[in-house]
Design a protein around this motif. Structure first.
Motif, PDB file in Angstrom:
ATOM      1  N   LEU A   2       0.850  -1.178   0.000  1.00 27.17           N
ATOM      2  CA  LEU A   2       0.000   0.000   0.000  1.00 27.17           C
ATOM      3  C   LEU A   2       0.892   1.237   0.000  1.00 27.17           C
ATOM      4  O   LEU A   2       1.801   1.350   0.845  1.00 27.17           O
ATOM      5  CB  LEU A   2      -0.915   0.022   1.221  1.00 27.17           C
ATOM      6  N   THR A   3       0.670   2.128  -0.926  1.00 29.85           N
ATOM      7  CA  THR A   3       1.426   3.367  -1.004  1.00 29.85           C
ATOM      8  C   THR A   3       0.475   4.527  -0.779  1.00 29.85           C
ATOM      9  O   THR A   3      -0.406   4.788  -1.603  1.00 29.85           O
ATOM     10  CB  THR A   3       2.122   3.519  -2.372  1.00 29.85           C
ATOM     11  N   LEU A   4       0.642   5.202   0.364  1.00 30.81           N
ATOM     12  CA  LEU A   4      -0.242   6.306   0.751  1.00 30.81           C
ATOM     13  C   LEU A   4       0.324   7.620   0.221  1.00 30.81           C
ATOM     14  O   LEU A   4       1.508   7.923   0.411  1.00 30.81           O
ATOM     15  CB  LEU A   4      -0.371   6.379   2.274  1.00 30.81           C
ATOM     16  N   ARG A   5      -0.541   8.393  -0.431  1.00 29.88           N
ATOM     17  CA  ARG A   5      -0.112   9.668  -1.016  1.00 29.88           C
ATOM     18  C   ARG A   5      -1.110  10.762  -0.658  1.00 29.88           C
ATOM     19  O   ARG A   5      -2.315  10.514  -0.576  1.00 29.88           O
ATOM     20  CB  ARG A   5      -0.008   9.564  -2.538  1.00 29.88           C
ATOM     21  N   GLN A   6      -0.576  11.956  -0.504  1.00 29.01           N
ATOM     22  CA  GLN A   6      -1.431  13.132  -0.374  1.00 29.01           C
ATOM     23  C   GLN A   6      -1.831  13.638  -1.758  1.00 29.01           C
ATOM     24  O   GLN A   6      -2.911  14.180  -1.945  1.00 29.01           O
ATOM     25  CB  GLN A   6      -0.709  14.237   0.387  1.00 29.01           C
ATOM     26  N   TRP A   7      -0.945  13.448  -2.726  1.00 30.03           N
ATOM     27  CA  TRP A   7      -1.154  13.880  -4.107  1.00 30.03           C
ATOM     28  C   TRP A   7      -1.096  12.650  -5.017  1.00 30.03           C
ATOM     29  O   TRP A   7      -0.474  11.655  -4.665  1.00 30.03           O
ATOM     30  CB  TRP A   7      -0.055  14.855  -4.539  1.00 30.03           C
ATOM     31  N   PRO A   8      -1.709  12.709  -6.190  1.00 32.24           N
ATOM     32  CA  PRO A   8      -1.542  11.593  -7.114  1.00 32.24           C
ATOM     33  C   PRO A   8      -0.084  11.472  -7.545  1.00 32.24           C
ATOM     34  O   PRO A   8       0.672  12.452  -7.515  1.00 32.24           O
ATOM     35  CB  PRO A   8      -2.444  11.973  -8.293  1.00 32.24           C
ATOM     36  N   ALA A   9       0.334  10.283  -7.947  1.00 34.91           N
ATOM     37  CA  ALA A   9       1.735  10.035  -8.260  1.00 34.91           C
ATOM     38  C   ALA A   9       2.257  10.992  -9.329  1.00 34.91           C
ATOM     39  O   ALA A   9       3.382  11.486  -9.246  1.00 34.91           O
ATOM     40  CB  ALA A   9       1.907   8.583  -8.711  1.00 34.91           C
ATOM     41  N   GLU A  10       1.399  11.293 -10.339  1.00 31.44           N
ATOM     42  CA  GLU A  10       1.870  12.140 -11.437  1.00 31.44           C
ATOM     43  C   GLU A  10       2.101  13.585 -11.006  1.00 31.44           C
ATOM     44  O   GLU A  10       2.764  14.365 -11.706  1.00 31.44           O
ATOM     45  CB  GLU A  10       0.908  12.090 -12.624  1.00 31.44           C
ATOM     46  N   ALA A  11       1.552  13.998  -9.843  1.00 31.57           N
ATOM     47  CA  ALA A  11       1.790  15.356  -9.347  1.00 31.57           C
ATOM     48  C   ALA A  11       3.218  15.523  -8.833  1.00 31.57           C
ATOM     49  O   ALA A  11       3.736  16.639  -8.788  1.00 31.57           O
ATOM     50  CB  ALA A  11       0.797  15.701  -8.241  1.00 31.57           C
ATOM     51  N   ASP A  12       3.836  14.407  -8.408  1.00 30.30           N
ATOM     52  CA  ASP A  12       5.233  14.413  -7.976  1.00 30.30           C
ATOM     53  C   ASP A  12       5.462  15.421  -6.844  1.00 30.30           C
ATOM     54  O   ASP A  12       6.387  16.234  -6.881  1.00 30.30           O
ATOM     55  CB  ASP A  12       6.147  14.721  -9.170  1.00 30.30           C
ATOM     56  N   LYS A  13       4.605  15.338  -5.809  1.00 28.81           N
ATOM     57  CA  LYS A  13       4.705  16.262  -4.679  1.00 28.81           C
ATOM     58  C   LYS A  13       4.803  15.471  -3.374  1.00 28.81           C
ATOM     59  O   LYS A  13       4.275  14.366  -3.252  1.00 28.81           O
ATOM     60  CB  LYS A  13       3.480  17.178  -4.632  1.00 28.81           C
ATOM     61  N   PRO A  14       5.460  16.054  -2.364  1.00 30.72           N
ATOM     62  CA  PRO A  14       5.672  15.324  -1.115  1.00 30.72           C
ATOM     63  C   PRO A  14       4.430  15.268  -0.227  1.00 30.72           C
ATOM     64  O   PRO A  14       3.549  16.122  -0.298  1.00 30.72           O
ATOM     65  CB  PRO A  14       6.788  16.117  -0.431  1.00 30.72           C
ATOM     66  N   LYS A  56      -1.247  -0.930  10.955  1.00 30.43           N
ATOM     67  CA  LYS A  56       0.198  -0.724  10.880  1.00 30.43           C
ATOM     68  C   LYS A  56       0.479   0.761  10.741  1.00 30.43           C
ATOM     69  O   LYS A  56      -0.154   1.450   9.934  1.00 30.43           O
ATOM     70  CB  LYS A  56       0.806  -1.497   9.708  1.00 30.43           C
ATOM     71  N   GLU A  57       1.451   1.244  11.522  1.00 30.97           N
ATOM     72  CA  GLU A  57       1.807   2.654  11.523  1.00 30.97           C
ATOM     73  C   GLU A  57       3.300   2.783  11.259  1.00 30.97           C
ATOM     74  O   GLU A  57       4.109   1.993  11.780  1.00 30.97           O
ATOM     75  CB  GLU A  57       1.443   3.288  12.866  1.00 30.97           C
ATOM     76  N   ILE A  92       3.570   0.812   2.911  1.00 31.17           N
ATOM     77  CA  ILE A  92       3.268  -0.120   4.006  1.00 31.17           C
ATOM     78  C   ILE A  92       2.893  -1.453   3.380  1.00 31.17           C
ATOM     79  O   ILE A  92       2.040  -1.502   2.481  1.00 31.17           O
ATOM     80  CB  ILE A  92       2.118   0.398   4.885  1.00 31.17           C
ATOM     81  N   GLU A  93       3.522  -2.538   3.822  1.00 30.30           N
ATOM     82  CA  GLU A  93       3.201  -3.865   3.297  1.00 30.30           C
ATOM     83  C   GLU A  93       2.506  -4.684   4.376  1.00 30.30           C
ATOM     84  O   GLU A  93       2.887  -4.649   5.551  1.00 30.30           O
ATOM     85  CB  GLU A  93       4.456  -4.567   2.800  1.00 30.30           C
ATOM     86  N   LEU A  94       1.466  -5.416   3.931  1.00 30.67           N
ATOM     87  CA  LEU A  94       0.670  -6.232   4.847  1.00 30.67           C
ATOM     88  C   LEU A  94       0.276  -7.529   4.165  1.00 30.67           C
ATOM     89  O   LEU A  94       0.115  -7.578   2.931  1.00 30.67           O
ATOM     90  CB  LEU A  94      -0.603  -5.493   5.263  1.00 30.67           C
ATOM     91  N   GLU A  95       0.100  -8.559   4.968  1.00 32.94           N
ATOM     92  CA  GLU A  95      -0.483  -9.807   4.472  1.00 32.94           C
ATOM     93  C   GLU A  95      -1.977  -9.764   4.752  1.00 32.94           C
ATOM     94  O   GLU A  95      -2.392  -9.543   5.891  1.00 32.94           O
ATOM     95  CB  GLU A  95       0.168 -11.011   5.146  1.00 32.94           C
ATOM     96  N   LEU A  96      -2.775  -9.937   3.702  1.00 31.89           N
ATOM     97  CA  LEU A  96      -4.217  -9.788   3.823  1.00 31.89           C
ATOM     98  C   LEU A  96      -4.936 -11.071   3.455  1.00 31.89           C
ATOM     99  O   LEU A  96      -4.577 -11.734   2.469  1.00 31.89           O
ATOM    100  CB  LEU A  96      -4.711  -8.662   2.904  1.00 31.89           C
ATOM    101  N   GLU A 136      -2.367   3.594  -3.440  1.00 34.08           N
ATOM    102  CA  GLU A 136      -2.144   2.548  -4.429  1.00 34.08           C
ATOM    103  C   GLU A 136      -2.033   1.218  -3.697  1.00 34.08           C
ATOM    104  O   GLU A 136      -1.319   1.103  -2.699  1.00 34.08           O
ATOM    105  CB  GLU A 136      -0.864   2.832  -5.213  1.00 34.08           C
ATOM    106  N   VAL A 137      -2.734   0.214  -4.186  1.00 34.28           N
ATOM    107  CA  VAL A 137      -2.715  -1.114  -3.574  1.00 34.28           C
ATOM    108  C   VAL A 137      -2.292  -2.112  -4.643  1.00 34.28           C
ATOM    109  O   VAL A 137      -2.938  -2.237  -5.681  1.00 34.28           O
ATOM    110  CB  VAL A 137      -4.087  -1.494  -3.000  1.00 34.28           C
TER     111      VAL A 137
END
Length: 590
Positions: A514-526, A541-542, A554-558, A583-584
């Motif tokens: 799982l990749t957590l973003r505030q902006w979409p990947a194409e925005a390329d912002k932190p 998980k934190e 964050i990686e998890l077994e689901l 993104e998952v």
């Protein structure tokens, strides 16, 4: 007009003005082109009496078509599309709102694209879908073999490709054989692109029957259009929004190009061409409230606009043109008809049996097209919540209209009865004079509610679906109980302050990234956060957020099965909001 550097995958046909005899003509099977605009009301056409707006091509189509003058859709975007695709009331499909996790249809709902594909037609979809951005809800998952589309409900909304603004945008192309799809950049104005790509699909499949769903995002806001289309309407105090009129003028121009190309290809005679819109006007007039009459501009004498259950919110144009089938020469039909009738009507016109699995609520309008009568007693329009409403109506009859050819029982901030024949503007409530009519129409509503309410249940997004092993979730699909989650570019520019659950279905057990973003990947912002957390399938998980990180992994077994995913991004003060984008990706089996 600029050319587009790319075309449909595998579509290398160069069209000529002299066409061979198409298979559709040889077999007698008609082609279908269904054009639907977004937020254009009944009064937003010259042929419907608009004294300022010029729509010569649509006026010509109006004159040469059979017109349904009492045709009804839903009061806003997603529900109309769900009904159009399935022949079912929106509540039955599960897609009855425009965001908040309620824009997706139940996976068991079959679409008109499935129907035509199974009958041997080439099926294509271009433009606005608004019935889900992730598997199994995308157009390529729902029977369309070739697709070019923008995500979400409009260009510039949260899950749309970052930076799209109607000009030189990036859209997603996919096929039934490559459902993952890919983004491509196009030159030109969005409406011009949609029509050009629709014509490319037609040119490629002109030798066999085809079904094309050309669903425009215009004239939905934001109201952007090249200035040459706006100029005729600028400075006129009777034009509430010159850009809105310019967007429609551009659509009109493109309809002329489409019809000319059909004629050049020898397809016009045996192509069922439909023009319709998805709800009442959004900016063709100004109103004193959602349910008022127009105070500036033209609304064809109707009360209400987009999102209203008065006629101005859901009575729309519907033109159908098919010369070989005798559907031409300006015939008008004033019997009540609706979006749920389109699928069964097209099926009967094209000689396609509809299997029982479709279980459609609509009925075929072919008898009316043949000059016969139809046993249509009534229709129900329902507004199922919204930005300021509850997830479902608080009870039967809330925000609804029961329609007959004479009466409208309107439930919107009270209950009112209108004699639509004597009072088309719906000004005089006659409920007190006709209590027996009120009681009868209330009784007609009950079977509708019994039909839709059991199906207004959560619809889930797949994780680990083989057709989309890497999926990007957007905050617009958080399932909120009140109001709307962040759903447009403006909202996601702000720091996250709220969060909500994505309702998901893990299709295969395994390890997920799982990749957590505030902006979409194409925005390329932190990401502006110091900690991040996920909760899913009973797991939590934190992790710390590295300074400058553009995505927190964050990686998890689901385990497999239905669950909820909730994300948190914490600032230095410990305040949390959700990751607008997550993104998952399925990594491997357990």
């Amino acid at each position: 007009m600029k050319s587009i550097p790319t075309a449909f995958v595998g579509l290398c046909v160069v069209a000529t003005t002299v066409a061979a005899t198409p298979e559709s003509a040889a077999t007698g099977k008609p082609n279908v082109v269904l054009v639907m605009t977004d937020d254009q009301g009944y009064g937003d056409l010259g042929c419907h009496g608009n004294p300022i707006l010029k729509t010569p091509e649509l006026d010509k189509l109006h004159a040469e078509s059979v017109r349904f003058t009492d045709f009804h859709v839903s009061p806003f975007c997603t529900p109309t599309r769900a009904a159009l695709m399935t022949g079912n009331h929106p509540g039955v499909t599960g897609a009855f709102r425009t965001s908040s996790g309620r824009t997706m249809m139940h996976p068991d709902e079959k679409t008109v694209a499935h129907l035509f594909a199974d009958a041997g037609y080439a099926t294509g979809m271009v433009g606005k879908w608004h019935l889900g951005d992730n598997a199994p809800h995308r157009p390529q998952d729902r029977g369309f073999q070739e697709v070019l589309w923008h995500r979400c409900g409009g260009i510039g909304q949260a899950s749309d490709y970052w930076g799209n603004n109607y000009f030189d945008d990036t859209y997603e192309r996919a096929t039934a054989d490559n459902k993952q799809g890919a983004f491509e950049k196009f030159e030109g104005y969005c409406t011009d692109v949609w029509f050009r790509e629709g014509i490319r699909f037609i040119e490629s499949h002109r030798e066999k029957p085809f079904f094309l769903y050309l669903a425009l995002n215009a004239p939905h806001g934001p109201y952007h259009v090249p200035p040459e289309w706006v100029k005729p309407y600028e400075g006129n105090k009777d034009v509430p929004n010159p850009n809105f009129y310019g967007m429609i003028a551009n659509i009109d121009h493109n309809m002329g190009i489409l019809r000319k190309r059909l004629d050049e290809l020898g397809l016009a005679e045996n192509t069922i061409l439909i023009f319709m819109t998805d709800n009442g006007t959004s900016a063709g007039a100004k109103f004193k409230g959602l349910d008022s009459e127009a105070v500036v501009g033209y609304n064809a004498g109707m009360r209400g606009k987009k999102s209203s259950v008065y006629d101005g919110g859901h009575r729309v144009p519907f033109f159908i043109h098919w010369p070989k089938g005798g559907l031409k020469a300006g015939k008008e039909i004033d019997t009540i008809a609706a979006h749920i009738d389109v699928l069964p009507t097209l099926a009967e016109l094209c000689g396609i049996p509809v299997p029982d699995v479709y279980d459609e609520d609509g009925i075929s309008l072919k008898p009316l097209l043949d000059g016969k009568s139809l046993d249509r007693k009534h229709h129900v329009v329902q507004y199922h919540g919204g930005a300021h409403g509850k997830a479902m109506p608080p009870g039967p009859l809330a925000f609804s209209t029961v329609l007959t050819e004479r009466w409208r029982l309107v439930n919107s901030n009270g209950q009112f009865l209108f004699d639509i024949e004597a009072d088309p503007a719906q000004r005089k409530d006659v409920a007190a004079e006709h209590p027996e009519v009120v009681e009868r129409l209330r009784g007609l509503y009950d079977p509708f509610w019994e039909r839709v309410s059991p199906r207004m249940t959560p619809v889930r997004i797949d994780l680990g679906n083989p057709d989309e092993l890497r999926t990007t979730l957007c905050s617009q699909d958080w399932r909120m109980e009140k109001g709307n989650p962040p759903w447009n570019f403006g909202a996601i520019r702000k720091l996250p302050k709220v969060t909500g659950p994505w309702l998901v279905d893990v299709k295969q057990a395994g390890r997920y990234r799982l990749t957590l973003r505030q902006w979409p990947a194409e925005a390329d912002k932190p990401v502006v956060a110091v900690r991040a957390k996920v909760e899913i399938a009973g797991k939590e998980k934190e992790v710390a957020v590295e300074p400058g990180s553009k995505g927190v992994v964050i990686e998890l077994e689901l385990p497999a099965g239905p669950t909820e995913l909730v994300t948190y991004l914490y600032d230095k003060q410990g305040r949390a909001g959700g990751a607008y984008f997550t993104e998952v990706e399925w990594m491997e089996d357990l």
